[in-house]
Enzyme design. Structure first.
Site, short mmCIF file in Angstrom:
data_model
loop_
_atom_site.label_atom_id
_atom_site.label_comp_id
_atom_site.label_asym_id
_atom_site.label_seq_id
_atom_site.Cartn_x
_atom_site.Cartn_y
_atom_site.Cartn_z
N LYS A 278 -6.17 -2.47 8.93
CA LYS A 278 -5.62 -2.86 7.62
C LYS A 278 -5.51 -1.63 6.71
O LYS A 278 -6.51 -1.02 6.36
CB LYS A 278 -6.52 -3.92 6.98
CG LYS A 278 -6.12 -4.31 5.55
CD LYS A 278 -7.01 -5.45 5.00
CE LYS A 278 -6.72 -5.73 3.52
NZ LYS A 278 -7.62 -6.75 2.93
N ASP A 283 -5.91 -2.99 -3.55
CA ASP A 283 -5.83 -4.44 -3.61
C ASP A 283 -6.21 -4.94 -5.00
O ASP A 283 -7.39 -5.08 -5.32
CB ASP A 283 -6.75 -5.05 -2.55
CG ASP A 283 -6.63 -6.57 -2.49
OD1 ASP A 283 -5.72 -7.12 -3.16
OD2 ASP A 283 -7.43 -7.21 -1.77
N LYS A 290 -7.69 -10.04 -9.11
CA LYS A 290 -9.14 -9.90 -9.02
C LYS A 290 -9.69 -9.67 -10.43
O LYS A 290 -8.99 -9.13 -11.29
CB LYS A 290 -9.49 -8.69 -8.15
CG LYS A 290 -9.24 -8.89 -6.67
CD LYS A 290 -9.74 -7.72 -5.87
CE LYS A 290 -9.49 -7.90 -4.38
NZ LYS A 290 -10.22 -9.03 -3.79
N ASP A 301 -9.70 -0.63 0.51
CA ASP A 301 -9.17 -1.73 1.31
C ASP A 301 -8.29 -1.22 2.47
O ASP A 301 -7.68 -2.01 3.18
CB ASP A 301 -8.39 -2.69 0.40
CG ASP A 301 -8.45 -4.12 0.88
OD1 ASP A 301 -9.25 -4.42 1.78
OD2 ASP A 301 -7.66 -4.94 0.36
N ASP A 361 -4.35 -13.02 -3.16
CA ASP A 361 -5.42 -12.07 -2.86
C ASP A 361 -5.84 -12.15 -1.39
O ASP A 361 -6.58 -11.29 -0.90
CB ASP A 361 -6.61 -12.33 -3.79
CG ASP A 361 -7.57 -11.17 -3.83
OD1 ASP A 361 -7.21 -10.07 -3.34
OD2 ASP A 361 -8.69 -11.34 -4.37
N GLU A 363 -4.29 -11.28 1.15
CA GLU A 363 -3.11 -10.55 1.60
C GLU A 363 -3.32 -9.81 2.91
O GLU A 363 -2.37 -9.56 3.65
CB GLU A 363 -2.66 -9.55 0.52
CG GLU A 363 -3.37 -8.18 0.53
CD GLU A 363 -4.88 -8.26 0.31
OE1 GLU A 363 -5.33 -9.24 -0.31
OE2 GLU A 363 -5.60 -7.36 0.76
N ARG A 365 -4.66 -10.65 5.73
CA ARG A 365 -4.28 -11.41 6.93
C ARG A 365 -2.76 -11.46 7.08
O ARG A 365 -2.26 -11.53 8.20
CB ARG A 365 -4.89 -12.82 6.86
CG ARG A 365 -4.44 -13.62 5.66
CD ARG A 365 -5.37 -14.79 5.35
NE ARG A 365 -6.59 -14.35 4.70
CZ ARG A 365 -7.62 -15.15 4.43
NH1 ARG A 365 -7.58 -16.42 4.76
NH2 ARG A 365 -8.70 -14.68 3.84
N1 BES Z 1 -9.75 -6.88 0.36
C1 BES Z 1 -10.29 -8.15 0.10
C2 BES Z 1 -11.64 -8.38 0.77
C3 BES Z 1 -12.76 -7.55 0.25
C4 BES Z 1 -13.61 -8.06 -0.70
C5 BES Z 1 -13.00 -6.32 0.77
C6 BES Z 1 -14.66 -7.31 -1.17
C7 BES Z 1 -14.05 -5.56 0.31
C8 BES Z 1 -14.89 -6.07 -0.66
C9 BES Z 1 -9.33 -9.23 0.58
O1 BES Z 1 -8.00 -8.91 0.51
C10 BES Z 1 -9.56 -10.40 -0.29
O2 BES Z 1 -9.28 -10.29 -1.45
N2 BES Z 1 -10.05 -11.51 0.26
C11 BES Z 1 -10.32 -12.66 -0.49
C12 BES Z 1 -9.87 -13.85 0.31
C13 BES Z 1 -9.88 -15.13 -0.48
C14 BES Z 1 -8.82 -15.09 -1.58
C15 BES Z 1 -9.62 -16.27 0.46
C16 BES Z 1 -11.81 -12.71 -0.76
O3 BES Z 1 -12.58 -12.34 0.09
O4 BES Z 1 -12.19 -13.08 -1.86
ZN ZN Z 2 -7.54 -6.91 0.59
MN MN Z 3 -7.20 -9.30 -1.42
#
Ligand code: BES
Ligand code: ZN
Ligand code: MN
Length: 520
Positions: A278, A283, A290, A301, A361, A363, A365
């Site tokens: 990735k 992000d 966020k 990220d 968010d 994104e 996947r």
């Molecule tokens: N990049 C984030 C995941 C992440 C969170 C990485 C904290 C490092 C530290 C990912 O894109 C994300 O935002 N995931 C969301 C998914 C949710 C919206 C289902 C998450 O984990 O909150």
């Molecule tokens: Zn992300």
């Molecule tokens: Mn995200």
């Protein structure tokens, strides 16, 4: 960039004659002498040091003394400015603990060298340490070089003192171990560590200092240097191929997206392993923004992409055999610009599946699914491994120590777990299954991009699984370990470069998968 200026070489010079800043020797717990006779001068001092009671070789214990201040006219004493004794503890532990012990010792040496501003070092390897000579050298070099890492790229007024506090010339003395093996291990350790430091640099650089374009440029640079095949699919190619996931995530960003492809080809007859990382260079969450607190950390990220690219650098540098490796890095920002993807939008991933966007968010996947589908269709790999900072939920589940592992193939999972524990980067497997997959059912499209609040790491992996078919696949969720991985002497706060050494180790010892036995 990180300092990375240090040189590391093997030497056969008599350690007594070394007149540099720091002579390093290892001492086993409660041993009365060093295991190497070449250090008579240190050996004579050891019982006296132990008598004083400050040092007895316990693991990670250190002791510095100044041999030229001690008058000993009878026998030769080391000419080095300082002697550093490093404790190795008792050798009653498991082999992977012993590997880790040496990495920790290497990091400890780097810290001690920093403390006394030692730039020129001679390190005498521990002959009696029960590990293969090449591994002794490799693990120690990893600890030394990873422990010497600092990121100063953006510091305009770095004090001379800080600059001086890095090791510059490191010489390894085999100390009685087989020279060829030591040399081989040293080179492997150096190549691997340089790759890890490169991955750390990428993650340390901010969103405006490391963009999808920078991923492409770095891939080009390493490909030219070490004979990899290199290709970038630009936005127009992504459109033609129908990579609706990468394009959707990119809609709100001013930076064009890239799919960076790097190929290490040994022979057409050999199987290919596909790596996907990735490469989300920032992000913000997009329209499902966020919260501001901590958002700056979302520059990391892209750590999966960094790990995969750095692993390719090491794989090409060490010319591994028996396997072809292809790496794909889908790279884009996730931003809330005027054209940004919106909750409720329906997109089409590579291969034709439609997706209802619930949360912009989620994104990672979306970009990974395109790359996985395209990579499998194009390269027909024997196995595919993806690395992604995919979910915050993996930090809730496993914290900052174990990386989350989810896989559709037991053999692949087992091989990866073994490679991880050997590298000191442990993995913990979480389940998959239809009970979780059904949380992604959408009323209007083939699936939706998030489940409910529960099992976030698993539902994210279920999403990816939709795009790998029957190909043996493993997913590493490195959101908890790519940043602030359990701090150790050789792992600083901030980006860890996790995954690089696990991948290199795995591919170096690759075992073909037995398809019939392994499908889950
Ligand atoms: N990049 C984030 C995941 C992440 C969170 C990485 C904290 C490092 C530290 C990912 O894109 C994300 O935002 N995931 C969301 C998914 C949710 C919206 C289902 C998450 O984990 O909150
Ligand atoms: Zn992300
Ligand atoms: Mn995200």
């Amino acid at each position: 960039m990180h300092m990375g200026q240090e040189t590391i070489n093997m030497t056969l010079e008599d350690p007594h004659g070394f007149a540099g800043d720091l002579l390093v020797c290892f001492v086993e717990e409660d041993a009365l002498t060093l295991d190497s006779e070449i250090l008579g001068g240190v050996n004579r001092a050891l019982p006296r040091i132990k008598e004083i009671g400050d040092f007895n070789g316990k693991k990670d214990q250190t002791f510095i003394y100044y041999p030229t201040l001690i008058s000993d006219d009878q026998e030769p004493i080391p000419r080095a400015k300082r002697v550093l004794l490093v404790g190795l503890g008792k050798q009653d532990d498991e082999i992977n603990d012993r590997r880790e012990r040496l990495r920790m010792a290497g990091g400890t040496i780097a810290r001690q060298a920093e403390g006394v501003k030692a730039r020129d070092l001679l390190v005498v390897l521990p002959r009696e340490y029960s590990l293969d000579a090449a591994e002794i050298a490799q693990c120690l070099v990893e600890g030394l070089l990873l422990g010497n890492y600092r990121f100063h790229m953006y510091k305009t007024t770095l004090k001379e003192e800080e600059k001086a506090a890095r090791m510059e010339n490191i010489a390894l003395h085999p100390g009685g171990l087989v020279e060829e093996a030591v040399h081989k291990g040293m080179i492997a350790g150096k190549i691997g560590s340089e790759a890890v430091c490169a991955a750390r640099d990428m993650a340390n650089r901010p969103g405006n200092g490391w963009t999808p374009h920078d991923f492409a440029e770095y891939a080009k640079k390493i490909s030219k240097k070490s004979g990899l095949k290199y290709k970038v699919l630009e936005k127009s190619a992504l459109q033609k191929l129908g990579m609706g996931g990468i394009l959707a995530v990119n809609q709100g960003s001013a930076q064009p997206p890239k799919l960076v492809i790097v190929e290490y080809r040994v022979s057409k007859k050999l199987p290919t392993v596909l790596l996907v990382g990735k490469g989300l260079t920032f992000d913000s969450g997009g329209i499902s923004a966020k919260p501001p607190a901590g958002m700056e950390s979302m520059k990391y990220d892209m750590s999966g992409g960094a790990a995969v690219l750095a692993a390719m650098q090491a794989i090409a540098g060490s010319r591994i055999s028996g396997i072809n490796v292809v790496a794909l890095i889908p790279a884009t920002e996730n931003m809330p610009g005027p054209e940004a993807l919106k909750p409720g939008d329906i997109i089409t991933q590579y291969g034709g599946k439609t997706v209802e966007i619930i949360n912009t968010d989620a994104e990672g996947r979306l970009i990974m699914a395109d790359a996985l589908g395209y990579g499998i269709a194009t390269y027909q790999p024997e196995a595919v491994i993806d690395l992604a900072t995919l979910t915050g939920a993996v930090i809730v589940a496993l914290g900052h120590h174990y990386t989350g592992l989810l896989a559709n193939n037991d053999q692949l999972a087992a091989q990866l777990t073994e490679a991880g524990v050997q590298a000191g980067e442990p993995l913990w497997r979480l389940p998959l299954g239809p009970e979780y997959r059904k949380l992604l059912d959408s009323r209007v499209a083939d699936l939706k991009n998030t489940g409910d609040k529960s099992a976030g790491t698993i539902t994210a992996a279920c999403y990816l699984q939709e795009f790998v078919g029957d190909t043996p696949w493993a997913h590493l969720d490195i959101a908890g370990t790519a940043w602030d991985f359990t701090e150790k002497s050789y792992i600083p706060k901030g980006p860890s470069g996790i995954g690089v050494r696990t991948l290199v180790g795995l591919l170096n010892n690759w075992q073909p998968l037995n398809l019939s036995a392994a499908q889950q």
